[in-house]
Design a protein around this motif. Structure first.
Motif, mmCIF file in Angstrom:
data_model
loop_
_atom_site.group_PDB
_atom_site.id
_atom_site.type_symbol
_atom_site.label_atom_id
_atom_site.label_comp_id
_atom_site.label_asym_id
_atom_site.label_seq_id
_atom_site.Cartn_x
_atom_site.Cartn_y
_atom_site.Cartn_z
ATOM 1 N N UNK A 95 0.870 -1.178 0.000
ATOM 2 C CA UNK A 95 0.000 0.000 0.000
ATOM 3 C C UNK A 95 0.904 1.223 0.000
ATOM 4 N N UNK A 96 0.502 2.268 -0.665
ATOM 5 C CA UNK A 96 1.376 3.432 -0.784
ATOM 6 C C UNK A 96 1.712 4.069 0.562
ATOM 7 N N UNK A 97 0.889 3.865 1.570
ATOM 8 C CA UNK A 97 1.159 4.418 2.895
ATOM 9 C C UNK A 97 2.085 3.535 3.741
ATOM 10 N N UNK A 98 2.225 2.278 3.366
ATOM 11 C CA UNK A 98 3.069 1.354 4.135
ATOM 12 C C UNK A 98 4.537 1.498 3.752
ATOM 13 N N UNK A 99 5.408 1.133 4.684
ATOM 14 C CA UNK A 99 6.847 1.200 4.441
ATOM 15 C C UNK A 99 7.244 0.309 3.279
ATOM 16 N N UNK A 100 8.218 0.799 2.516
ATOM 17 C CA UNK A 100 8.767 0.024 1.416
ATOM 18 C C UNK A 100 10.216 0.453 1.212
ATOM 19 N N UNK A 101 10.992 -0.374 0.536
ATOM 20 C CA UNK A 101 12.385 -0.020 0.312
ATOM 21 C C UNK A 101 12.526 1.195 -0.613
ATOM 22 N N UNK A 102 13.590 1.962 -0.417
ATOM 23 C CA UNK A 102 13.844 3.134 -1.273
ATOM 24 C C UNK A 102 14.024 2.726 -2.730
ATOM 25 N N UNK A 103 14.785 1.653 -2.946
ATOM 26 C CA UNK A 103 15.040 1.171 -4.298
ATOM 27 C C UNK A 103 14.535 -0.266 -4.388
ATOM 28 N N UNK A 104 13.333 -0.468 -4.920
ATOM 29 C CA UNK A 104 12.745 -1.810 -4.928
ATOM 30 C C UNK A 104 13.499 -2.834 -5.777
ATOM 31 N N UNK A 105 14.332 -2.377 -6.698
ATOM 32 C CA UNK A 105 15.059 -3.329 -7.549
ATOM 33 C C UNK A 105 16.528 -3.461 -7.148
ATOM 34 N N UNK A 106 16.855 -3.042 -5.945
ATOM 35 C CA UNK A 106 18.203 -3.221 -5.421
ATOM 36 C C UNK A 106 18.518 -4.707 -5.381
ATOM 37 N N UNK A 107 19.653 -5.101 -5.945
ATOM 38 C CA UNK A 107 20.002 -6.524 -6.053
ATOM 39 C C UNK A 107 20.088 -7.218 -4.695
ATOM 40 N N UNK A 108 20.598 -6.515 -3.689
ATOM 41 C CA UNK A 108 20.692 -7.129 -2.360
ATOM 42 C C UNK A 108 19.303 -7.414 -1.788
ATOM 43 N N UNK A 109 18.408 -6.461 -1.968
ATOM 44 C CA UNK A 109 17.033 -6.625 -1.490
ATOM 45 C C UNK A 109 16.342 -7.778 -2.224
ATOM 46 N N UNK A 110 16.501 -7.814 -3.543
ATOM 47 C CA UNK A 110 15.895 -8.889 -4.338
ATOM 48 C C UNK A 110 16.490 -10.247 -3.965
ATOM 49 N N UNK A 111 17.795 -10.273 -3.721
ATOM 50 C CA UNK A 111 18.440 -11.521 -3.320
ATOM 51 C C UNK A 111 17.871 -12.015 -1.997
ATOM 52 N N UNK A 112 17.691 -11.101 -1.047
ATOM 53 C CA UNK A 112 17.098 -11.478 0.245
ATOM 54 C C UNK A 112 15.694 -12.051 0.041
ATOM 55 N N UNK A 113 14.917 -11.391 -0.806
ATOM 56 C CA UNK A 113 13.570 -11.869 -1.103
ATOM 57 C C UNK A 113 13.576 -13.245 -1.739
ATOM 58 N N UNK A 114 14.439 -13.429 -2.722
ATOM 59 C CA UNK A 114 14.506 -14.716 -3.407
ATOM 60 C C UNK A 114 15.042 -15.819 -2.500
ATOM 61 N N UNK A 115 15.958 -15.488 -1.627
ATOM 62 C CA UNK A 115 16.474 -16.503 -0.698
ATOM 63 C C UNK A 115 15.354 -17.062 0.165
ATOM 64 N N UNK A 116 14.500 -16.177 0.653
ATOM 65 C CA UNK A 116 13.370 -16.633 1.476
ATOM 66 C C UNK A 116 12.347 -17.403 0.646
ATOM 67 N N UNK A 117 12.137 -16.971 -0.591
ATOM 68 C CA UNK A 117 11.200 -17.675 -1.477
ATOM 69 C C UNK A 117 11.714 -19.068 -1.792
ATOM 70 N N UNK A 118 12.992 -19.196 -2.088
ATOM 71 C CA UNK A 118 13.573 -20.511 -2.389
ATOM 72 C C UNK A 118 13.426 -21.431 -1.179
ATOM 73 N N UNK A 119 13.682 -20.900 -0.001
ATOM 74 C CA UNK A 119 13.513 -21.680 1.234
ATOM 75 C C UNK A 119 12.065 -22.161 1.361
ATOM 76 N N UNK A 120 11.109 -21.263 1.103
ATOM 77 C CA UNK A 120 9.691 -21.621 1.175
ATOM 78 C C UNK A 120 9.323 -22.659 0.115
ATOM 79 N N UNK A 121 9.763 -22.447 -1.120
ATOM 80 C CA UNK A 121 9.448 -23.388 -2.201
ATOM 81 C C UNK A 121 9.996 -24.776 -1.893
ATOM 82 N N UNK A 122 11.211 -24.838 -1.391
ATOM 83 C CA UNK A 122 11.797 -26.129 -1.024
ATOM 84 C C UNK A 122 10.987 -26.780 0.098
#
Length: 153
Positions: A95-122
């Motif tokens: 939601x536009x009022x909720x907190x979000x990262x300054x740069x949504x496509x930052x590689x470190x941020x995306x890597x963190x997201x994907x790491x958790x997704x891979x853990x969940x998928x497994x």
């Protein structure tokens, strides 16, 4: 142990999206689920809010009918997306009022997201987390606990 096809396909799609810079948490076609579902955004109609874990009427109908999208149920898709967004630094639901990262496509941020997704998928497919590297460094009596071939098998 053989990797389930849905897991293998999801991992390949997420890998390609990450390396081709086509992964964007705020876009329903380019987020984790959007990429798993071949860059389609029809999955967004399963809930009322992006990042919400609650199915809406349409989502409930699909879930109750046993529908799967590239191997995943509507509830699983919502779990995947919520996990991705949260690990990327978003306050859910999106939601536009909720907190979000300054740069949504930052590689470190995306890597963190994907790491958790891979853990969940497994976890969803009862497979050991393929990103868990801790076995590489376990030792007993000053010797590795595992041979590299065992870990990579």
């Amino acid at each position: 142990m053989k990797t389930p096809i849905r897991l293998e396909q999801a991992l390949k799609k997420l890998y390609v999206a990450f390396h081709n810079n086509t992964l964007h948490p705020e876009c329903c076609k380019q987020c984790a689920v959007g990429n798993i579902l071949d860059n389609k955004d029809s999955w967004k109609h399963l809930s009322d809010l992006h990042g919400d874990l609650k199915l809406n009427y349409v989502g409930i109908v699909h879930q109750n009918l046993g529908r799967k999208f590239n191997g995943y149920t509507p509830l699983e898709l919502l779990q995947i997306e919520a996990t991705f967004l949260k690990a990327c630094g978003y306050k859910l639901p999106l939601h536009y009022k909720n907190n979000k990262p300054q740069n949504p496509t930052n590689k470190d941020s995306l890597f963190n997201g994907l790491s958790e997704v891979v853990k969940l998928l497994c976890n969803m497919d009862n497979v050991s987390n393929i990103m868990d590297y801790t076995k590489l460094f376990e030792f007993k009596n000053k010797k590795p606990s595992y041979e590299i071939a065992e870990i990579l098998a």
